[in-house]
Design an enzyme around this catalytic site. Structure first.
Site, PDB file in Angstrom:
ATOM      1  N   LYS A 116       0.655  -1.483   0.135  1.00 39.65           N
ATOM      2  CA  LYS A 116       0.120   0.013   0.039  1.00 39.65           C
ATOM      3  C   LYS A 116       0.758   1.124  -0.001  1.00 39.65           C
ATOM      4  O   LYS A 116       2.197   1.213   0.212  1.00 39.65           O
ATOM      5  CB  LYS A 116      -0.799  -0.093   1.193  1.00 39.65           C
ATOM      6  CG  LYS A 116      -1.920  -1.034   1.223  1.00 39.65           C
ATOM      7  CD  LYS A 116      -3.100  -1.196   2.370  1.00 39.65           C
ATOM      8  CE  LYS A 116      -4.041  -2.085   2.280  1.00 39.65           C
ATOM      9  NZ  LYS A 116      -4.709  -2.120   3.160  1.00 39.65           N
ATOM     10  N   PHE A 134     -15.669   3.048   6.886  1.00 40.75           N
ATOM     11  CA  PHE A 134     -14.391   3.226   6.537  1.00 40.75           C
ATOM     12  C   PHE A 134     -14.115   3.386   4.936  1.00 40.75           C
ATOM     13  O   PHE A 134     -13.023   3.737   4.600  1.00 40.75           O
ATOM     14  CB  PHE A 134     -13.433   2.302   7.067  1.00 40.75           C
ATOM     15  CG  PHE A 134     -13.690   0.944   6.619  1.00 40.75           C
ATOM     16  CD1 PHE A 134     -13.149   0.369   5.578  1.00 40.75           C
ATOM     17  CD2 PHE A 134     -14.377   0.223   7.526  1.00 40.75           C
ATOM     18  CE1 PHE A 134     -13.367  -0.674   5.242  1.00 40.75           C
ATOM     19  CE2 PHE A 134     -14.763  -1.385   7.215  1.00 40.75           C
ATOM     20  CZ  PHE A 134     -14.187  -1.586   5.929  1.00 40.75           C
ATOM     21  N   ARG A 138      -1.045 -14.611   4.436  1.00 48.54           N
ATOM     22  CA  ARG A 138      -1.774 -13.809   5.467  1.00 48.54           C
ATOM     23  C   ARG A 138      -0.925 -13.918   6.844  1.00 48.54           C
ATOM     24  O   ARG A 138      -1.066 -13.035   7.681  1.00 48.54           O
ATOM     25  CB  ARG A 138      -3.074 -14.428   5.464  1.00 48.54           C
ATOM     26  CG  ARG A 138      -4.044 -14.058   4.117  1.00 48.54           C
ATOM     27  CD  ARG A 138      -5.378 -14.416   4.444  1.00 48.54           C
ATOM     28  NE  ARG A 138      -6.035 -13.507   5.286  1.00 48.54           N
ATOM     29  CZ  ARG A 138      -6.509 -12.288   5.046  1.00 48.54           C
ATOM     30  NH1 ARG A 138      -6.059 -11.584   4.121  1.00 48.54           N
ATOM     31  NH2 ARG A 138      -7.061 -11.623   6.085  1.00 48.54           N
ATOM     32  N   THR A 155      -4.629  -7.622  10.917  1.00 46.39           N
ATOM     33  CA  THR A 155      -5.024  -6.163  10.197  1.00 46.39           C
ATOM     34  C   THR A 155      -4.448  -4.901  11.087  1.00 46.39           C
ATOM     35  O   THR A 155      -4.128  -4.018  10.363  1.00 46.39           O
ATOM     36  CB  THR A 155      -6.500  -6.050   9.775  1.00 46.39           C
ATOM     37  OG1 THR A 155      -7.004  -7.194   9.002  1.00 46.39           O
ATOM     38  CG2 THR A 155      -6.821  -4.772   9.069  1.00 46.39           C
ATOM     39  N   ARG A 209       3.210  -6.200   8.968  1.00 49.72           N
ATOM     40  CA  ARG A 209       2.413  -5.272   9.593  1.00 49.72           C
ATOM     41  C   ARG A 209       2.889  -4.636  10.901  1.00 49.72           C
ATOM     42  O   ARG A 209       3.028  -3.558  11.202  1.00 49.72           O
ATOM     43  CB  ARG A 209       0.939  -5.385   9.674  1.00 49.72           C
ATOM     44  CG  ARG A 209       0.242  -5.617   8.493  1.00 49.72           C
ATOM     45  CD  ARG A 209      -1.192  -5.799   8.401  1.00 49.72           C
ATOM     46  NE  ARG A 209      -2.020  -5.569   7.418  1.00 49.72           N
ATOM     47  CZ  ARG A 209      -2.957  -6.593   6.798  1.00 49.72           C
ATOM     48  NH1 ARG A 209      -3.344  -7.442   7.601  1.00 49.72           N
ATOM     49  NH2 ARG A 209      -3.558  -6.356   5.569  1.00 49.72           N
ATOM     50  N   ASN A 214      -1.954   0.303   6.922  1.00 45.67           N
ATOM     51  CA  ASN A 214      -1.506  -1.100   7.412  1.00 45.67           C
ATOM     52  C   ASN A 214      -0.574  -1.793   6.544  1.00 45.67           C
ATOM     53  O   ASN A 214      -0.417  -3.083   6.855  1.00 45.67           O
ATOM     54  CB  ASN A 214      -2.455  -1.771   7.907  1.00 45.67           C
ATOM     55  CG  ASN A 214      -3.469  -2.122   6.997  1.00 45.67           C
ATOM     56  OD1 ASN A 214      -3.214  -2.042   5.597  1.00 45.67           O
ATOM     57  ND2 ASN A 214      -4.584  -3.135   7.368  1.00 45.67           N
ATOM     58  N   HIS A 274      -2.096  -5.423   1.483  1.00 48.36           N
ATOM     59  CA  HIS A 274      -3.329  -6.235   1.116  1.00 48.36           C
ATOM     60  C   HIS A 274      -3.065  -7.557   0.937  1.00 48.36           C
ATOM     61  O   HIS A 274      -2.190  -7.716   0.101  1.00 48.36           O
ATOM     62  CB  HIS A 274      -4.144  -5.381   0.186  1.00 48.36           C
ATOM     63  CG  HIS A 274      -5.309  -6.259  -0.216  1.00 48.36           C
ATOM     64  ND1 HIS A 274      -6.731  -6.022   0.450  1.00 48.36           N
ATOM     65  CD2 HIS A 274      -5.557  -7.121  -1.182  1.00 48.36           C
ATOM     66  CE1 HIS A 274      -7.516  -6.894  -0.154  1.00 48.36           C
ATOM     67  NE2 HIS A 274      -6.663  -7.514  -1.230  1.00 48.36           N
TER      68      HIS A 274
END
Length: 141
Positions: free
Chosen positions: A11, A59, A87, A93, A104, A114, A117
């Site tokens: 991100k 959000f 993951r 998250t 993260r 964070n 994705h």
């Protein structure tokens, strides 16, 4: 065990921190292969379409605003149980709840910014991969 493909997005916050290489290295060290990748600036329309599943959530606007705030690095990862491996590498998250050593925990600042994705299931992985990469641009190795 099965070979899977999953979508990973680094991100805008992590791209701005110049940690793309460190994150990709973690994927590769865990046995995942990058089989398609590119740096791109998402349009607002693309971000809204990609996150349409969250359209009614409070959000949604902030998520879209964040995802268009700078370039993202989108990639397709392939490997044994790639979805779960990715993951696990990402962590929770909320980076405050992410296990030490996860992406993260190490690179994210908040639940909004964070860092990454990742697809959450085989069905969503197929849709998300196709959103960014036509099959002709994916090269297993």
């Amino acid at each position: 065990m099965s070979i899977q493909r999953t979508l990973s997005i680094i991100k805008p916050d992590a791209v701005a921190k110049n940690v793309i290489g460190q994150i990709v290295a973690r994927f590769e060290q865990a046995g995942l292969k990058v089989i398609a990748a590119r740096l791109q600036q998402l349009s607002r329309a693309d971000a809204e379409r990609f996150y349409a599943v969250h359209k009614e959530r409070p959000f949604f606007k902030d998520l879209v605003d964040f995802m268009v705030s700078g370039p993202v690095f989108v990639q397709v990862l392939e490997g044994e149980n790639a979805i779960q491996v990715n993951r696990d590498l990402m962590g929770a998250t909320d980076p405050k709840k992410a296990a030490p050593g996860t992406i993260r925990a190490d690179f994210a600042d908040s639940i909004d910014a964070n860092a990454v994705h990742g697809s959450d299931a085989p069905e969503t992985a197929a849709v998300e991969v196709a959103f960014f990469f036509p099959e002709i641009n994916i090269h297993s190795r």
